[in-house]
Enzyme design. Structure first.
Site, PDB file in Angstrom:
ATOM      1  CB  SER A 147      27.209  38.246  36.859  1.00 16.55           C
ATOM      2  OG  SER A 147      28.426  38.000  36.536  1.00 16.55           O
ATOM      3  CG  ASP A 312      29.555  45.316  39.478  1.00 16.82           C
ATOM      4  OD1 ASP A 312      31.025  44.847  39.601  1.00 16.82           O
ATOM      5  OD2 ASP A 312      28.897  44.659  38.880  1.00 16.82           O
ATOM      6  CG  HIS A 345      29.678  41.465  40.157  1.00 14.34           C
ATOM      7  ND1 HIS A 345      29.332  42.081  38.943  1.00 14.34           N
ATOM      8  CD2 HIS A 345      29.816  40.069  39.900  1.00 14.34           C
ATOM      9  CE1 HIS A 345      29.063  41.350  38.095  1.00 14.34           C
ATOM     10  NE2 HIS A 345      29.306  39.979  38.631  1.00 14.34           N
TER      11      HIS A 345
END
Lengths: 368, 219
Positions: A147, A312, A345
């Site tokens: 991320s 995601d 995610h």
């Protein structure tokens, strides 16, 4: 694995992307494993929004405080600390030990608060480079992150091409979409309109904009999970035996979000949250190249592993494929994994044998 | 001669190679070791992708049915489709894509016109099952079988030129009645629009040397 947190102090000023200057700063970090004689086995792990330098292991006397990526990093784990010297570093602007808005502003002797500058991914990487120098690491075997951490892994390969052999980029995006920025702005508005925010100078007043932080966290959490994962975990299940016909907690998902929001507001700093989301919004390595990501990556010299997760929707697989395309255009050595995982995610933090086996194999092939 | 040897012979020293449906990457590994060819594999199956990473081969987990949008025009010297053509749904589309991103394509497939296949249908009356086609009709990933004649007709329709053809049965080259006696067909094809030079210059030699070290077998 029992670990200890360290702090490194840097007294040479750091010029930031905004033009502001941090006259001095500290970076909180942890290390796992041993640096080898050739200093060729160092791996930097970059953390995401709400995590810290506490990547793996536990502190002595505090067995419940397990590092956020303990399933990935440690002895015998995919990133094996028997073989690699792993560094977890807390970015500047954080509220977990590195210099941030709650730290003392040397100019005033009081907390920086709203006066702490807006920092960028590039600034974080520049600060981490100082830490690397301090630790005697000229070249990382790998820089890795998920991320927001993945943005740092990318940026390392761009800011210091000769100092990164492998860039491992997980659940990433090369730049936020308008929708991503929109979610961040709602979170910021929640914080900034909290009456306890006081324009960012709430430390002196002994209050915390708890309500804003709670809502910011709730919004964030929605984007970390896939629709399917949320439905699977909570469904339409009620907390109480029947509908309340009021605005208390009816559904399990409401209870979950409130719990996450409450928990977050007890340990996270609102000024930090504003700055991290802004760093995310600003990140765009292609901005200086007319939006052309392939041109932006022309200076990269690392080998890359890019990993995305099909569910995601925050940073979708399509965004990772943009990175892959830019790397292919530059003939970089690159592998790309698209893991068909349902969790959204947050899958990058979870243990999936396909994901972990691949990382283990990749690290196994890095010559030391 | 094996399929692998034939393909390796057709790939030039230092070529840039894309291997579609690359399995565990053994072809790319061999092309790296014998020809220093910088290759990328495309594979969808998790186990194969892991195999590629273990073999220290670049692999991109993507679905070939989506085409080759990840790759720029003429960015490869050779695009290989080894024993995968028969499992693809949109063959014309993929073949066109191959010669969009590559200057040449190498395509191999089990020949459905092989006499053993013909006998199984014509005499025994069932779908062919063999070493090259080990599946029952109901569990096969193969959806579009063809013969040498069929493939060459498709090349004609697509405007591809066949540069070379090798037909193999049990490791031996077949030159007589290949569509009847050949179990496996390999083609090296190009299209008139595919002769443009590569758009990006090759990497500097010192970077190749770095890769040399990085790509050493791990014992």
């Amino acid at each position: 694995m029992i670990v200890t947190a360290h702090t490194a102090r840097f007294t040479e000023p750091l010029r930031l992307s905004s033009g502001a200057v941090l006259p001095e700063f500290e970076i909180a970090y942890e290390t796992y494993g041993e640096l080898n004689a050739a200093r060729s086995n160092a791996v930097l792990v970059c953390h995401a929004l709400n995590a810290s330098h506490h990547v793996a292991g536990t502190y002595a006397g505090d067995p419940d405080n397990v590092g956020w990526w303990d399933n990935m990093v440690g002895p015998g784990k995919p990133l094996d600390t028997e073989r690699f010297f792993v560094i977890g570093s807390n970015y500047i602007g954080s509220c977990f030990g590195s210099t941030g808005p709650a730290s003392t502003n040397p100019a005033t002797g009081r907390p920086w608060g709203a006066d702490f500058p807006v920092v960028t991914v590039e600034d974080w990487v520049a600060a981490q480079a100082r830490l690397a120098e301090r630790l005697g690491i000229e070249r990382f075997a790998a820089v890795m992150g998920g991320s927001l951490g993945a943005m740092q892994a990318l940026q390392w390969a761009l800011s210091y091409p000769e100092r990164v052999r492998n860039s491992i980029v997980i659940a990433a995006t090369p730049r936020l979409s308008a929708q991503n920025i929109a979610f961040n702005e709602v979170a910021r508005q929640a914080i900034m309109t909290d009456p306890d925010f006081h324009g960012g100078h709430y430390y002196d007043r002994g209050v915390v904009p708890v309500r804003g932080l709670r809502i910011a966290r709730m919004i964030g959490h929605i984007t970390y999970l896939s629709d399917d994962a949320m439905m699977e975990k909570f469904g339409r299940q009620l907390r109480r035996s029947e509908r309340g016909f009021d605005f208390g907690v009816d559904f399990e998902i409401e209870s979950y979000l409130r719990y996450q929001g409450d928990k977050f507001s007890t340990y996270f700093d609102a000024n930090t949250y504003l700055r991290i989301t802004k760093a995310l919004d600003y990140y765009d390595p292609a901005a200086d190249f007319g939006g052309d990501l392939s041109k932006a990556f022309a200076r990269a010299r690392a080998d890359f592993l890019v990993v995305s997760f099909t569910s995601d929707w925050r940073f979708s697989s399509a965004r990772s494929r943009e990175i892959v395309r830019a790397l292919l255009d530059n003939r970089r050595v690159v592998s790309y994994l698209e893991i068909d995982a349902p969790q959204g995610h947050d899958a990058f933090l979870l243990e999936d044998p396909r994901y972990h086996d691949a990382l283990r194999a990749y690290f196994g092939n890095i010559a030391l | 001669m094996t399929e692998l040897e034939t393909i390796a012979r057709w790939v030039a020293q230092g070529a840039r190679v894309l291997d579609l449906g690359c399995g565990d990457g053994r072809l790319l590994r061999r092309l790296w070791q014998t020809k220093q060819a910088l290759g990328y594999g495309v594979e969808i199956a998790d186990a194969h992708v892991l195999g590629c990473i273990r073999n220290d081969v670049n692999v991109l987990q993507m679905d070939l049915e989506d085409g080759l949008a990840a790759f720029a025009d003429k960015s490869f010297d050779v695009v290989i489709l080894s024993e995968t053509l028969q499992a693809i749904h949109r063959q014309e589309y993929l073949l066109r894509e191959m010669l969009r991103v590559g200057r040449e394509a190498i395509v191999s497939f089990p020949n459905f016109g092989y006499w053993r296949a013909r006998i199984q249908i014509a005499i025994a009356g069932h779908m062919p099952v063999s070493k090259e086609l080990p599946y029952q009709w109901y569990d096969t990933p193969n959806v579009h079988h063809c013969t040498l004649v069929d493939f060459e007709a498709l090349c004609g329709k697509l405007g591809f030129s066949i540069l070379e053809r090798v037909v193999l049965t049990e490791g031996a080259t077949v030159s007589t009645l290949p569509n009847l006696l050949g179990a496996l067909a390999l083609y090296r094809v190009t299209s008139p629009a595919s002769t443009n030079p590569l758009t990006v210059p090759p990497q500097a030699p010192h970077q190749h040397r770095q890769q040399d070290q990085r790509r050493q077998p791990q014992g």
